[in-house]
Design a protein around this motif. Structure first.
Motif, PDB file in Angstrom:
ATOM      1  N   ARG A  10       0.832  -1.217   0.000  1.00 49.97           N
ATOM      2  CA  ARG A  10       0.000   0.000   0.000  1.00 49.97           C
ATOM      3  C   ARG A  10       0.861   1.260   0.000  1.00 49.97           C
ATOM      4  O   ARG A  10       0.578   2.216  -0.727  1.00 49.97           O
ATOM      5  N   ARG A  11       1.924   1.255   0.822  1.00 50.50           N
ATOM      6  CA  ARG A  11       2.786   2.439   0.896  1.00 50.50           C
ATOM      7  C   ARG A  11       3.538   2.666  -0.412  1.00 50.50           C
ATOM      8  O   ARG A  11       3.677   3.802  -0.868  1.00 50.50           O
ATOM      9  N   GLY A  14       1.261   4.036  -2.994  1.00 47.40           N
ATOM     10  CA  GLY A  14       0.907   5.419  -2.669  1.00 47.40           C
ATOM     11  C   GLY A  14       2.075   6.386  -2.744  1.00 47.40           C
ATOM     12  O   GLY A  14       1.915   7.568  -2.459  1.00 47.40           O
ATOM     13  N   GLN A  71      -7.136  -9.251  -4.483  1.00 48.93           N
ATOM     14  CA  GLN A  71      -6.347  -8.813  -3.337  1.00 48.93           C
ATOM     15  C   GLN A  71      -4.891  -9.216  -3.516  1.00 48.93           C
ATOM     16  O   GLN A  71      -4.569 -10.094  -4.313  1.00 48.93           O
ATOM     17  N   TRP A  72      -4.008  -8.522  -2.769  1.00 50.85           N
ATOM     18  CA  TRP A  72      -2.590  -8.854  -2.793  1.00 50.85           C
ATOM     19  C   TRP A  72      -2.363 -10.055  -1.887  1.00 50.85           C
ATOM     20  O   TRP A  72      -2.732 -10.035  -0.719  1.00 50.85           O
TER      21      TRP A  72
END
Length: 200
Positions: A10-11, A14, A71-72
């Motif tokens: 996610r980071r 982003g 999904q991951w």
């Protein structure tokens, strides 16, 4: 592990730093992370320092994730003894490892041939002080403060030993050196080796 990897992904997607804010670096350091959203794959290069045993050796983990069933998901990875960054002396670029795992999407590919099954692979690259960024195939990776980069891709299992061309680029935008898909040394090092072998 799954929670950690999901947060790193996610980071990275982003545009943030991959290191988890809640995990002390003295226990675990995310050295580098890469997510290729187009290919639906990612790799996280971590160093784990077990706190229970003082004599324990730090371990490097390469963990793979894949976008599968919306999904991951963790796919697998490899573990080895960690290199001390202080022991790494790199002129321009050097490949010091990599790993791979079968894609989860192989389950969708009849007749489920092992050779044609999708393969997730990565390469770990150490960068010299003059490198501003590297190109791995057509993807750009800026040099981090740790001077280490992991790059991930997906291809057929039968070509799992072949990586994209890696090009080191300086601050002026000029090419410093490159490593071919099957090369063990970069072009600048090869030129120096050949020059020394020919003598004066």
């Amino acid at each position: 592990m799954v929670r950690l990897l999901a947060g790193v992904v996610r980071r990275v997607l982003g545009g943030g730093q991959p290191q988890p804010w809640w995990m002390p670096r003295r226990l675990l350091t995310v050295v580098s992370a890469d997510v290729d959203a187009g290919a639906g794959v990612g790799a996280v290069w971590m160093v784990w320092r077990p706190g229970a045993a003082r004599e324990s050796v730090p371990q490097e983990h390469i963990a793979f994730v894949e976008w599968y069933e919306e999904q991951w998901r963790y796919v697998g990875g490899g573990i080895s003894s960690a290199n001390d960054p202080a022991d790494v002396d790199v002129d321009v670029i050097e490949v010091r490892g990599g790993s791979g795992a079968l894609s989860l999407t192989r389950r969708l590919d009849p007749p489920r041939s092992f050779e044609t099954a999708p393969w997730i692979a990565c390469v770990c690259v150490y960068l010299g002080p003059d490198v501003d960024h590297i190109l791995v195939g057509d993807r750009r990776f800026d040099a981090s403060g740790q001077r280490r980069v992991v790059a991930v891709w997906k291809g057929p299992q039968i070509r799992r030993g072949v990586r994209p061309v890696i090009v080191a680029v300086g601050c002026d935008g000029g090419e410093l050196s490159r490593i071919g898909p099957l090369d063990s040394l970069d072009s600048r090092t090869w030129a120096r080796v050949w020059g020394e072998s020919e003598g004066p």
